[in-house]
Design an enzyme around this catalytic site. Structure first.
Site, PDB file in Angstrom:
ATOM      1  N   HIS A   1       0.477  -1.362  -0.105  1.00  0.00           N
ATOM      2  CA  HIS A   1      -0.090  -0.215  -0.376  1.00  0.00           C
ATOM      3  C   HIS A   1       0.838   1.306   0.153  1.00  0.00           C
ATOM      4  O   HIS A   1       0.779   2.148  -0.599  1.00  0.00           O
ATOM      5  CB  HIS A   1      -0.940   0.292   0.881  1.00  0.00           C
ATOM      6  CG  HIS A   1      -2.146   1.194   1.310  1.00  0.00           C
ATOM      7  ND1 HIS A   1      -2.747   0.652   1.320  1.00  0.00           N
ATOM      8  CD2 HIS A   1      -2.167   2.371   1.860  1.00  0.00           C
ATOM      9  CE1 HIS A   1      -3.690   2.043   0.831  1.00  0.00           C
ATOM     10  NE2 HIS A   1      -2.903   3.761   1.627  1.00  0.00           N
ATOM     11  N   GLU A   2       1.713   1.302   0.805  1.00  0.00           N
ATOM     12  CA  GLU A   2       2.593   2.642   0.838  1.00  0.00           C
ATOM     13  C   GLU A   2       3.152   2.459  -0.639  1.00  0.00           C
ATOM     14  O   GLU A   2       3.654   3.423  -1.129  1.00  0.00           O
ATOM     15  CB  GLU A   2       3.905   2.084   2.015  1.00  0.00           C
ATOM     16  CG  GLU A   2       3.138   2.217   3.392  1.00  0.00           C
ATOM     17  CD  GLU A   2       1.930   2.912   3.721  1.00  0.00           C
ATOM     18  OE1 GLU A   2       1.946   4.170   3.176  1.00  0.00           O
ATOM     19  OE2 GLU A   2       0.899   3.078   4.889  1.00  0.00           O
TER      20      GLU A   2
ATOM     21  N   HIS B   1       1.364   4.331  -3.144  1.00  0.00           N
ATOM     22  CA  HIS B   1       1.355   5.474  -2.606  1.00  0.00           C
ATOM     23  C   HIS B   1       3.251   6.898  -2.955  1.00  0.00           C
ATOM     24  O   HIS B   1       2.871   7.315  -4.685  1.00  0.00           O
ATOM     25  CB  HIS B   1       1.717   5.538  -1.730  1.00  0.00           C
ATOM     26  CG  HIS B   1       0.013   6.248  -1.090  1.00  0.00           C
ATOM     27  ND1 HIS B   1      -1.117   7.160  -0.901  1.00  0.00           N
ATOM     28  CD2 HIS B   1      -0.197   5.717   0.515  1.00  0.00           C
ATOM     29  CE1 HIS B   1      -2.014   6.923   0.060  1.00  0.00           C
ATOM     30  NE2 HIS B   1      -1.651   5.617   0.698  1.00  0.00           N
TER      31      HIS B   1
ATOM     32  N   GLU C   1      -6.830   7.059  -1.133  1.00  0.00           N
ATOM     33  CA  GLU C   1      -6.305   5.536  -0.068  1.00  0.00           C
ATOM     34  C   GLU C   1      -7.136   4.478  -1.088  1.00  0.00           C
ATOM     35  O   GLU C   1      -6.022   3.135  -0.874  1.00  0.00           O
ATOM     36  CB  GLU C   1      -7.347   5.766   0.693  1.00  0.00           C
ATOM     37  CG  GLU C   1      -6.719   6.757   1.705  1.00  0.00           C
ATOM     38  CD  GLU C   1      -5.050   6.263   2.430  1.00  0.00           C
ATOM     39  OE1 GLU C   1      -5.243   5.141   2.350  1.00  0.00           O
ATOM     40  OE2 GLU C   1      -4.051   6.961   2.140  1.00  0.00           O
TER      41      GLU C   1
END
Length: 280
Positions: free
Chosen positions: A141-142, A145, A216
């Site tokens: 997930h990071e 980003h 997100e």
């Protein structure tokens, strides 16, 4: 995961300081042309955003006391580095710095000025409370980003928002501060301009928070493509009932979600994020 509150706090502070300095130096004229006011507003607005962007990684490290892993001290740190390196390769990116910070709450965040100069940090609480599959999903997930270039996009959005906040505040302040003779009171102009910048800045933050929620969802989807939706769903499920106590200016940077969506929510709720993943 997120870095908006840190970014906004720094950005607003820089924005106000620059505005005050330019006003005191007489560069913030109340009777300039619309074009001149717009150019001045753009310079001030984007200056704050760019400074915030450049400072984001160092401020994030200092805020939580993150310790960058240079040489793994144990098998867990070696696994973290290897996992991030593998994910970075899948995004065709330079491996971010990997850091661990001491906190009992499960959390993680990514930040940095560019895709190839970034940082991923995880808390000891996250490492101790999640399985490796779940930690892998959080790291993915990071990485999403970073791969999506969220910080640069945020800088552009914040710069544009700042520009119009300052422009409208100065135009309205110029009208309010005029006396019957058409002359401006510099003191009134300065005070009204500062107040309006704070008010308009708060309203404009609704736009930034909307972007935060949308990114997100995109980062969750990016993680699902990288490691599989079941792992990302499991990680989000694990966070239910957990609390996050990052410093206030970094609340939006953590992995934890809001209890429910609102105009000022930095994250979608966990239930909404899980539901979006289940639809993939």
């Amino acid at each position: 995961m997120k870095r908006i509150f840190l970014f906004l706090a720094t950005n607003i502070a820089v924005l106000l300081v620059i505005s005050i300095v330019t006003s005191l130096l007489g560069l913030n004229t109340s009777n300039g042309s619309m074009g001149g006011i717009l150019i001045s507003a753009a310079v001030v607005g984007f200056s704050g955003s760019i400074v915030s962007l450049l400072m984001s990684k160092s401020m994030a490290k200092a805020s939580v006391g993150a310790e960058v892993i240079t040489q793994p001290q144990n098998e867990t740190e070696a696994w973290l580095l290897q996992t991030v390196e593998n994910q970075a390769k899948q995004w065709d990116l330079k491996t971010p710095e990997v850091a661990v910070y001491h906190s009992p709450e499960p959390n993680a965040f990514a930040t940095g000025a560019t895709k190839n100069s970034s940082l991923i940090a995880v808390s000891t609480g996250l490492m101790n409370s999640m399985t490796r599959d779940e930690v892998e999903a959080v790291l993915a997930h990071e990485m999403a980003h970073i791969g999506n270039g969220d910080m640069v996009t945020l800088t552009l959005i914040q710069g544009v928002v700042n520009t119009f906040v300052i422009f409208l505040a100065r135009v309205i302040a110029g009208l309010v501060s005029q006396n019957r003779n058409g002359e401006n009171s510099q003191g009134t102009y300065f005070l009204v301009s500062m107040v309006l910048q704070v008010v308009f800045g708060f309203l404009a933050s609704i736009i930034v928070m909307w972007f935060s929620r949308q990114r997100e969802y995109r980062a969750d989807a990016g993680a699902a493509r990288l490691v599989g939706a079941p792992k990302m769903i499991a990680a989000l499920q694990r966070l239910k009932g957990e609390s996050s106590h990052l410093p206030q200016n970094m609340t939006a940077m953590g992995i934890a979600s809001e209890n429910k969506d609102s105009l000022l929510s930095t994250h979608p709720s966990l239930d909404n994020r899980i539901a979006r993943l289940q639809m993939m």
